[in-house]
Design a protein around this motif. Structure first.
Motif, PDB file in Angstrom:
ATOM      1  N   ALA A  45       0.838  -1.196   0.000  1.00 19.84           N
ATOM      2  CA  ALA A  45       0.000   0.000   0.000  1.00 19.84           C
ATOM      3  C   ALA A  45       0.873   1.246   0.000  1.00 19.84           C
ATOM      4  CB  ALA A  45      -0.919  -0.001   1.220  1.00 19.84           C
ATOM      5  N   THR A  46       0.412   2.264  -0.716  1.00 22.98           N
ATOM      6  CA  THR A  46       1.152   3.519  -0.840  1.00 22.98           C
ATOM      7  C   THR A  46       0.202   4.685  -0.618  1.00 22.98           C
ATOM      8  OG1 THR A  46       2.566   2.502  -2.527  1.00 22.98           O
ATOM      9  CG2 THR A  46       2.649   4.895  -2.339  1.00 22.98           C
ATOM     10  N   LEU A  47       0.677   5.710   0.101  1.00 25.70           N
ATOM     11  CA  LEU A  47      -0.079   6.953   0.259  1.00 25.70           C
ATOM     12  C   LEU A  47       0.266   7.876  -0.902  1.00 25.70           C
ATOM     13  CD1 LEU A  47      -1.872   8.850   2.003  1.00 25.70           C
ATOM     14  CD2 LEU A  47       0.234   9.573   3.168  1.00 25.70           C
ATOM     15  N   LEU A  48      -0.713   8.183  -1.751  1.00 24.44           N
ATOM     16  CA  LEU A  48      -0.489   9.025  -2.925  1.00 24.44           C
ATOM     17  C   LEU A  48      -0.657  10.506  -2.617  1.00 24.44           C
ATOM     18  CD1 LEU A  48      -2.476   7.011  -5.628  1.00 24.44           C
ATOM     19  CD2 LEU A  48      -0.024   6.877  -5.100  1.00 24.44           C
ATOM     20  N   MET A  49      -1.620  10.838  -1.755  1.00 19.10           N
ATOM     21  CA  MET A  49      -1.929  12.233  -1.481  1.00 19.10           C
ATOM     22  C   MET A  49      -2.624  12.332  -0.142  1.00 19.10           C
ATOM     23  SD  MET A  49      -4.475  14.721  -1.314  1.00 19.10           S
ATOM     24  CE  MET A  49      -5.914  14.102  -2.182  1.00 19.10           C
ATOM     25  N   GLU A  50      -2.326  13.404   0.585  1.00 16.93           N
ATOM     26  CA  GLU A  50      -2.990  13.665   1.857  1.00 16.93           C
ATOM     27  C   GLU A  50      -3.446  15.108   1.903  1.00 16.93           C
ATOM     28  OE1 GLU A  50      -1.977  14.021   6.634  1.00 16.93           O
ATOM     29  OE2 GLU A  50      -0.403  13.531   5.208  1.00 16.93           O
ATOM     30  N   MET A  51      -4.680  15.332   2.335  1.00 14.87           N
ATOM     31  CA  MET A  51      -5.217  16.674   2.551  1.00 14.87           C
ATOM     32  C   MET A  51      -5.848  16.689   3.934  1.00 14.87           C
ATOM     33  SD  MET A  51      -7.733  18.823   0.006  1.00 14.87           S
ATOM     34  CE  MET A  51      -6.538  18.798  -1.324  1.00 14.87           C
ATOM     35  N   PRO A  52      -5.257  17.397   4.898  1.00 14.64           N
ATOM     36  CA  PRO A  52      -5.773  17.345   6.264  1.00 14.64           C
ATOM     37  C   PRO A  52      -7.111  18.051   6.409  1.00 14.64           C
ATOM     38  CG  PRO A  52      -4.008  18.942   6.106  1.00 14.64           C
ATOM     39  CD  PRO A  52      -4.056  18.236   4.781  1.00 14.64           C
ATOM     40  N   GLY A  53      -7.855  17.651   7.414  1.00 19.05           N
ATOM     41  CA  GLY A  53      -9.104  18.323   7.738  1.00 19.05           C
ATOM     42  C   GLY A  53      -8.876  19.414   8.769  1.00 19.05           C
ATOM     43  N   PHE A  54      -9.952  20.103   9.129  1.00 19.75           N
ATOM     44  CA  PHE A  54      -9.869  21.111  10.185  1.00 19.75           C
ATOM     45  C   PHE A  54     -11.234  21.258  10.835  1.00 19.75           C
ATOM     46  CE2 PHE A  54     -11.484  23.709   6.714  1.00 19.75           C
ATOM     47  CZ  PHE A  54     -12.391  24.552   7.344  1.00 19.75           C
ATOM     48  N   GLU A  55     -11.248  21.871  12.002  1.00 21.32           N
ATOM     49  CA  GLU A  55     -12.502  22.184  12.680  1.00 21.32           C
ATOM     50  C   GLU A  55     -12.302  23.453  13.492  1.00 21.32           C
ATOM     51  OE1 GLU A  55     -16.167  19.941  15.009  1.00 21.32           O
ATOM     52  OE2 GLU A  55     -14.215  18.939  14.835  1.00 21.32           O
ATOM     53  N   THR A  56     -13.119  24.454  13.226  1.00 20.75           N
ATOM     54  CA  THR A  56     -13.100  25.706  13.969  1.00 20.75           C
ATOM     55  C   THR A  56     -14.297  25.721  14.903  1.00 20.75           C
ATOM     56  OG1 THR A  56     -11.986  26.885  12.167  1.00 20.75           O
ATOM     57  CG2 THR A  56     -13.187  28.228  13.765  1.00 20.75           C
ATOM     58  N   ALA A  57     -14.079  26.072  16.149  1.00 13.88           N
ATOM     59  CA  ALA A  57     -15.162  26.062  17.142  1.00 13.88           C
ATOM     60  C   ALA A  57     -16.287  26.987  16.696  1.00 13.88           C
ATOM     61  CB  ALA A  57     -14.633  26.498  18.497  1.00 13.88           C
ATOM     62  N   PRO A  58     -17.542  26.535  16.814  1.00 11.26           N
ATOM     63  CA  PRO A  58     -18.664  27.389  16.389  1.00 11.26           C
ATOM     64  C   PRO A  58     -18.751  28.682  17.179  1.00 11.26           C
ATOM     65  CG  PRO A  58     -19.446  25.412  17.531  1.00 11.26           C
ATOM     66  CD  PRO A  58     -17.985  25.221  17.282  1.00 11.26           C
ATOM     67  N   THR A  59     -18.118  28.724  18.358  1.00 10.50           N
ATOM     68  CA  THR A  59     -18.138  29.938  19.176  1.00 10.50           C
ATOM     69  C   THR A  59     -17.001  30.899  18.835  1.00 10.50           C
ATOM     70  OG1 THR A  59     -16.861  28.747  20.860  1.00 10.50           O
ATOM     71  CG2 THR A  59     -19.265  28.773  21.108  1.00 10.50           C
ATOM     72  N   HIS A  60     -16.127  30.524  17.904  1.00 12.17           N
ATOM     73  CA  HIS A  60     -15.000  31.404  17.569  1.00 12.17           C
ATOM     74  C   HIS A  60     -15.515  32.690  16.919  1.00 12.17           C
ATOM     75  CE1 HIS A  60     -11.273  32.903  15.852  1.00 12.17           C
ATOM     76  NE2 HIS A  60     -10.624  32.055  16.634  1.00 12.17           N
ATOM     77  N   PRO A  61     -14.911  33.841  17.255  1.00 14.02           N
ATOM     78  CA  PRO A  61     -15.386  35.107  16.666  1.00 14.02           C
ATOM     79  C   PRO A  61     -15.370  35.136  15.143  1.00 14.02           C
ATOM     80  CG  PRO A  61     -13.912  35.528  18.524  1.00 14.02           C
ATOM     81  CD  PRO A  61     -13.883  34.045  18.282  1.00 14.02           C
ATOM     82  N   LEU A  62     -14.463  34.383  14.511  1.00 14.62           N
ATOM     83  CA  LEU A  62     -14.434  34.356  13.050  1.00 14.62           C
ATOM     84  C   LEU A  62     -15.745  33.835  12.480  1.00 14.62           C
ATOM     85  CD1 LEU A  62     -13.004  34.508  10.289  1.00 14.62           C
ATOM     86  CD2 LEU A  62     -12.055  32.226  10.752  1.00 14.62           C
ATOM     87  N   VAL A  63     -16.349  32.858  13.142  1.00 14.07           N
ATOM     88  CA  VAL A  63     -17.610  32.287  12.666  1.00 14.07           C
ATOM     89  C   VAL A  63     -18.715  33.330  12.727  1.00 14.07           C
ATOM     90  CG1 VAL A  63     -19.291  30.443  13.007  1.00 14.07           C
ATOM     91  CG2 VAL A  63     -16.851  29.983  13.386  1.00 14.07           C
ATOM     92  N   ALA A  64     -18.797  34.042  13.848  1.00 20.01           N
ATOM     93  CA  ALA A  64     -19.812  35.093  13.974  1.00 20.01           C
ATOM     94  C   ALA A  64     -19.585  36.190  12.942  1.00 20.01           C
ATOM     95  CB  ALA A  64     -19.779  35.680  15.387  1.00 20.01           C
ATOM     96  N   THR A  65     -18.326  36.524  12.678  1.00 20.27           N
ATOM     97  CA  THR A  65     -18.008  37.542  11.668  1.00 20.27           C
ATOM     98  C   THR A  65     -18.517  37.123  10.297  1.00 20.27           C
ATOM     99  OG1 THR A  65     -16.048  38.304  12.858  1.00 20.27           O
ATOM    100  CG2 THR A  65     -16.102  38.717  10.492  1.00 20.27           C
TER     101      THR A  65
END
Length: 399
Positions: free
Chosen positions: A305-325
């Motif tokens: 088996a070989t890993l060809l490509m990886e794209m990481p995920g992310f999660e921003t807290a729903p309470t973060h000010p960026l979300v409200a903005t």
């Protein structure tokens, strides 16, 4: 003048500079600059982006990733510092191949009935055009705000563009936020699974089909590996919870054998593994290798088996000010702005992991209903709303 009044004046000045027709024209120019991947080059699209940036007062800088495939950074205002962190907007210049089934030339943009149609209209040349106009407008109103648009190559295939960018970028570079202009149908996406592409090469032993016991069937062994993948997928889905649910497996391609009268000595599997935030492609590869070990029989077949490509995920807290903005900016434009997770993957996870900055995905176009399909299109009204919403977000983030 108070800071609040200054911000209000800057926002009013910037919004007055947004012109929906220009966003459509810029998006159309980018669609004309065909940049199919795999099988093409992003260079023509990058040249169009440089021309738009020059007209708008931005500073462009290329990073060559491969021949004919440059990443492009477009900056407005001063460079970011620890005292004045910047805002990064993120996009990609490549599009998936046009394919069949179009009503007209996929790279001849068409405007009709309130829609812009063409390959890349939704994913994601419309979003890039909206982002560029918003950044230029905010720069006119707030010339001291550090703003950057990063446009990578090869997002649709192996992510070599973002990997090259991160390899050359100090993780200590300061961003107060990353806004990804991928098509979310104007929802605010705060969580995104990553993706890993894996390949399994099964090797067996050829023999005449009249005496199959003389050989070792790579396809039979591959079938047992596929069964393990299906079982592990079901196990993960049974434990799904939260916005993102669970990781998933999908066998997307099986290729092997030579003909009906030959025991197959080879079989290749291409497998998609969706990653939860914090999970790596190497961890998924190790899980797959353990499953392969369980699936191998005593007939002498082997599998790598070989890993060809990886794209990481992310999660921003729903309470973060960026979300409200983001929500407030969209609501101000008459957009419902639901807060959601995304079923697709994007390069925002790379930025969130590398720089540790909060990240959201907000953009015009429908990733499931329009992107990667014939007659891909985006609502013109959404292009204008996105440009104005980005403007509101950028002004707010710098006050």
């Amino acid at each position: 003048m108070t800071a609040e009044r200054s911000s209000s004046a800057a926002l009013e000045q910037a919004l007055a500079l947004i012109d929906e027709a220009t966003v459509v024209a810029d998006a159309s120019s980018l669609i004309l600059a065909a940049s199919e991947n795999p099988g093409g080059t992003e260079l023509v699209a990058v040249r169009v982006l440089e021309s738009i940036a020059s007209r708008l007062g931005g500073r462009s800088r290329r990073q060559l990733v491969a021949p004919g495939r440059p990443n492009l950074s477009i900056r407005f205002g001063p460079d970011a510092t620890e005292a004045t962190p910047g805002v990064l907007m993120l996009g990609h210049s490549d599009v998936v191949p046009a394919g069949e089934g179009w009503a007209a030339d996929p790279f001849n943009p068409r405007v009709a009935d309130g829609w812009l149609t063409g390959r890349g209209a939704a994913d994601m040349k419309g979003g890039i055009a909206a982002a560029l106009q918003a950044m230029a407008a905010v720069h006119r109103a707030m010339p001291d705000a550090p703003l950057e648009l990063l446009v990578t190559v090869d997002e649709e295939d192996l992510a070599t563009g973002i990997e090259a960018h991160l390899a050359a970028t100090d993780p200590a570079a300061i961003y107060r936020a990353c806004i990804v202009a991928e098509p979310t149908d104007m929802a605010v996406v705060i969580a995104c699974r990553g993706a890993a592409n894996l390949q399994v090469e099964v090797s067996g032993r050829a023999a005449h089909a009249g005496r199959p016991e003389d050989g070792a069937s790579a396809i039979t062994t591959a079938a047992r590996i596929i069964d393990w993948v299906a079982d592990d997928h079901a196990r993960m889905r049974a434990g799904a919870s939260g916005l993102l649910g669970s990781a998933t497996w999908n066998v997307g391609r099986v290729e092997g054998g030579h003909g009906t009268s030959i025991v197959p000595d080879r079989c290749t599997l291409l497998i998609d593994r969706r990653l939860m935030p914090g999970e790596t492609g190497s961890e998924a590869l190790a899980q797959l290798e353990a499953g392969i070990a369980d699936a191998l029989g005593s007939d002498g077949c082997t599998a790598d088996a070989t890993l060809l490509m990886e794209m990481p995920g992310f999660e921003t807290a729903p309470t973060h000010p960026l979300v409200a903005t983001a929500v407030e900016a969209l609501v101000a434009e008459g957009v419902p702005a639901p807060v959601e997770a995304w079923t697709a993957a994007c390069e925002g996870g790379f930025i969130a992991r590398h720089h540790g900055c909060p990240t959201v995905i907000v953009g015009p176009g429908d990733i499931t209903g329009q992107a990667h399909q014939p007659d891909e299109r985006v609502r013109i009204a959404d292009l204008g709303a996105a440009a104005r919403a980005y403007t509101r977000m950028l002004v707010h983030l710098h006050h």
